[in-house]
Design an enzyme around this catalytic site. Structure first.
Site, PDB file in Angstrom:
ATOM      1  N   SER A 227      44.810 -42.236  25.772  1.00  0.00           N
ATOM      2  CA  SER A 227      43.568 -42.885  25.386  1.00  0.00           C
ATOM      3  C   SER A 227      42.502 -41.849  24.994  1.00  0.00           C
ATOM      4  O   SER A 227      42.715 -41.099  24.053  1.00  0.00           O
ATOM      5  CB  SER A 227      43.110 -43.793  26.524  1.00  0.00           C
ATOM      6  OG  SER A 227      42.368 -44.840  26.009  1.00  0.00           O
ATOM      7  N   LYS A 231      43.016 -38.774  22.250  1.00  0.00           N
ATOM      8  CA  LYS A 231      42.143 -38.293  21.153  1.00  0.00           C
ATOM      9  C   LYS A 231      41.944 -36.787  21.335  1.00  0.00           C
ATOM     10  O   LYS A 231      41.975 -36.001  20.379  1.00  0.00           O
ATOM     11  CB  LYS A 231      40.767 -38.981  21.207  1.00  0.00           C
ATOM     12  CG  LYS A 231      40.799 -40.520  21.207  1.00  0.00           C
ATOM     13  CD  LYS A 231      39.379 -41.092  21.301  1.00  0.00           C
ATOM     14  CE  LYS A 231      39.268 -42.425  22.027  1.00  0.00           C
ATOM     15  NZ  LYS A 231      39.895 -43.564  21.466  1.00  0.00           N
ATOM     16  N   HIS A 369      47.696 -51.289  27.825  1.00  0.00           N
ATOM     17  CA  HIS A 369      47.131 -49.945  27.728  1.00  0.00           C
ATOM     18  C   HIS A 369      47.365 -49.150  29.020  1.00  0.00           C
ATOM     19  O   HIS A 369      46.756 -49.441  30.048  1.00  0.00           O
ATOM     20  CB  HIS A 369      45.625 -50.125  27.482  1.00  0.00           C
ATOM     21  CG  HIS A 369      44.926 -48.881  27.097  1.00  0.00           C
ATOM     22  ND1 HIS A 369      45.183 -48.207  25.920  1.00  0.00           N
ATOM     23  CD2 HIS A 369      43.933 -48.182  27.712  1.00  0.00           C
ATOM     24  CE1 HIS A 369      44.382 -47.164  25.836  1.00  0.00           C
ATOM     25  NE2 HIS A 369      43.620 -47.116  26.920  1.00  0.00           N
TER      26      HIS A 369
HETATM   27  C1  GTR Z   1      38.172 -47.456  26.044  1.00  0.00           C
HETATM   28  C2  GTR Z   1      37.757 -46.893  24.722  1.00  0.00           C
HETATM   29  C3  GTR Z   1      38.948 -46.328  24.040  1.00  0.00           C
HETATM   30  C4  GTR Z   1      39.813 -45.509  24.971  1.00  0.00           C
HETATM   31  C5  GTR Z   1      39.822 -45.981  26.415  1.00  0.00           C
HETATM   32  C6  GTR Z   1      40.323 -44.994  27.464  1.00  0.00           C
HETATM   33  O1  GTR Z   1      37.218 -48.157  26.697  1.00  0.00           O
HETATM   34  O2  GTR Z   1      37.194 -47.925  23.986  1.00  0.00           O
HETATM   35  O3  GTR Z   1      38.567 -45.624  22.891  1.00  0.00           O
HETATM   36  O4  GTR Z   1      39.527 -44.174  24.874  1.00  0.00           O
HETATM   37  O5  GTR Z   1      38.589 -46.390  26.825  1.00  0.00           O
HETATM   38  O6  GTR Z   1      40.101 -43.810  27.414  1.00  0.00           O
HETATM   39  O7  GTR Z   1      40.949 -45.483  28.405  1.00  0.00           O
END
Ligand code: GTR
Length: 396
Positions: A227, A231, A369
Site C-alpha cells: 500500500s 508506493k 487489501h
Molecule cells: C489508504 C490510502 C491508500 C493506501 C492505504 C494504505 O487509506 O488511500 O493510498 O496507501 O491507505 O497504505 O494502507
C-alpha cells in the site's frame, strides 16, 4: 431474433470493455526533444533521467540529501541462534545527522543459517504497527512479515519501520528526516520531498548497510512494501538501482495504478487525505490527471532491466487492480529494448494465476487489501525463479 439481440449485446459489451481499458498515455519512448528512443543506451542516458526528473518535480519531490556524510552503522545485537537456531539475528542502528539534529533507523535482519553466504533477501518497508508486525523477538508473529517462512526458503528477512524515518502524520514537515535535513527557508519549495520519498530514502540507507555486511548479497536484495509502503518501494526502486527486485503490493494510486484511469482513489483524494505524502506540485494535478507529463507505467518502466513485481487483490477496488496490471503492460516497450519478457500478457490474469516468467511479475490475489502469506509465497517463488539461489547454493 434472440441470437441477433444477443450478438448486439456482446458487441456492445466488447466496445465498452475496450473503451474501459484504452487510455491515452504520455509517450514512454519519445524524449522531450522529440527523439524516438530505440536503444537501451538512449533510454539510460536520455529518457530514463528525464522521466525520473519529471516524477521528482511533479509527484514525489526532491531529496535535499542522498547518503549523509556521517552515516554510520552500529550493530546493537547479534544472536547466532535466533529462530531455534535457524537464523542469525542482527539489530542494526543506522544513524545520520543534519542541520536539524540526529535520526536513526532500527533495522532488523534475520539471515538464514542454511543459505550459503552472502545471502539474498527481502527488505520490507513496514507501515503497519511495529510491535504487531515486525517483532524482532518473534513472540508476536504476523503474515505481514512472515520472517520464519522467508528464512525457511533461504532468504534474508530484513525490515525497518517508516516512523523511524518520518512519522506518518501531517505536521508540516517538522519531524523525522524533514526536520533534520530540510533547508530552513521561510517557505518550502513546491518540489520538496514528501513522506513517501523520505521513506524511500530510508530504504536506501538500509541498502548502504547491506553493502557493508559480508553475510548479505546486495546484488540480490529486493525492496518491498504494501500500500503506502508499495508506493514507497516503487519510488525507492526507481531512484536506487542497487535493488535488483522491486515489489509493490497493492500500491494503488501513485503506486502502480495508472493515474489517468481515475478509478478508485484519485490524485485529488490522496492529496486531500494524505497532504504530506507527495510534493506540493502534485496537488495541482487533482482532477487534471491528463495534464501530468507522466503516468505510473513509466515508474514501472524505470525498473528495467531489473526485476519488478506488482501484486493486486481482487476486492481492492480502491487500489484499482486493473490499473495496476495495465501499468505492467504499458511498461513493456522499455523491457523490449532489453529483449526481456515483461508481464507476458495483455489481459488481466484471473485470481491466483501468477505470472512469473518475465521480468515483470504479477498476481491477483483473491480477497481484500492486505499483505498475506499467499503474496509472500508468490514473491519468494518469483525470486527462486529469477535469482536461482537457494536450491544449488544451500550448504549441505
Ligand atoms: C489508504 C490510502 C491508500 C493506501 C492505504 C494504505 O487509506 O488511500 O493510498 O496507501 O491507505 O497504505 O494502507
Amino acid at each position: 431474433m434472440l441470437t441477433s439481440a444477443l450478438s448486439v449485446l456482446v458487441l456492445w459489451y466488447t466496445f465498452w470493455a475496450e473503451a474501459e481499458n484504452s487510455i491515452e498515455l504520455p509517450e514512454l519512448l519519445v524524449a522531450a526533444n522529440g527523439e524516438v528512443i530505440d536503444s537501451t543506451q538512449a533510454w539510460q542516458s536520455l529518457r530514463r533521467p528525464e522521466l525520473l526528473e519529471l516524477f521528482r518535480q511533479n509527484i514525489y519531490g526532491r531529496n535535499p540529501v542522498d547518503k549523509p556524510q556521517d552515516l554510520n552503522f552500529e550493530l546493537k545485537k547479534v544472536n547466532e541462534s535466533a529462530m531455534s537456531g535457524k537464523a542469525t539475528l542482527k539489530l542494526v542502528e543506522i544513524c545520520y545527522s543534519g542541520p536539524g539534529g540526529k535520526g536513526c533507523i532500527h533495522l532488523t535482519v534475520f539471515i538464514p543459517k542454511k543459505q550459503k553466504r552472502p545471502a539474498p533477501g527481502f527488505l520490507l518497508i513496514c507501515n503497519r504497527p511495529r510491535d504487531e508486525n515486525i517483532d524482532p523477538t518473534r513472540k508476536v508473529k504476523s503474515h505481514f512479515w512472515p520472517a520464519e517462512e522467508i528464512v525457511e526458503r533461504g532468504y534474508i528477512a530484513a525490515t525497518f519501520h517508516i516512523s523511524d524515518v518520518d512519522p506518518d502524520e501531517h505536521d508540516r514537515f517538522q519531524n523525522g528526516v524533514h526536520g533534520i535535513f530540510d533547508p530552513r527557508h521561510p517557505s518550502r519549495a513546491p518540489d520538496a520531498w514528501g513522506s513517501i520519498a523520505a521513506w524511500a530514502w530510508g530504504a536506501s540507507r538500509c541498502m548502504d548497510y547491506f553493502e557493508t555486511d559480508g553475510d548479505i548479497d546486495p546484488s540480490r536484495m529486493a525492496v518491498l512494501g504494501h500500500s503506502r509502503g508499495g508506493k514507497t518501494a516503487l519510488w525507492c526502486g526507481a531512484t536506487d538501482q542497487r535493488f535488483s527486485l522491486v515489489i509493490s503490493n497493492e500500491s494503488g494510486c501513485t503506486g502502480a495504478a495508472l493515474a489517468r484511469r481515475k478509478f478508485g482513489e484519485d490524485i485529488q483524494a490522496i492529496n486531500h487525505d494524505f497532504p504530506h505524502w507527495f510534493c506540493e506540485n502534485y496537488k495541482s494535478f487533482g482532477g487534471r490527471e491528463h495534464e501530468l507529463p507522466i503516468d505510473q507505467h513509466m515508474l514501472i518502466a524505470l525498473m528495467a532491466p531489473r526485476l519488478v513485481y506488482v501484486a493486486s487483490a481482487s476486492e481492492d477496488d480502491h487500489a484499482d487492480p486493473l490499473g495496476e496490471f495495465l501499468s505492467c503492460v504499458y511498461a513493456q516497450p522499455v523491457f523490449d529494448l532489453y529483449h526481456l519478457e515483461g508481464v507476458g500478457a495483455s489481459t488481466m490474469p484471473g485470481e491466483h494465476q501468477p505470472r512469473h516468467t518475465g521480468h515483470i511479475g504479477y498476481h491477483l490475489r483473491k480477497g481484500s487489501h492486505n499483505l498475506t502469506l499467499y503474496d509472500w509465497n508468490c514473491f519468494l517463488d518469483f525470486a527462486d525463479k529469477h535469482w536461482k539461489p537457494a536450491r544449488h547454493a544451500v550448504e549441505k
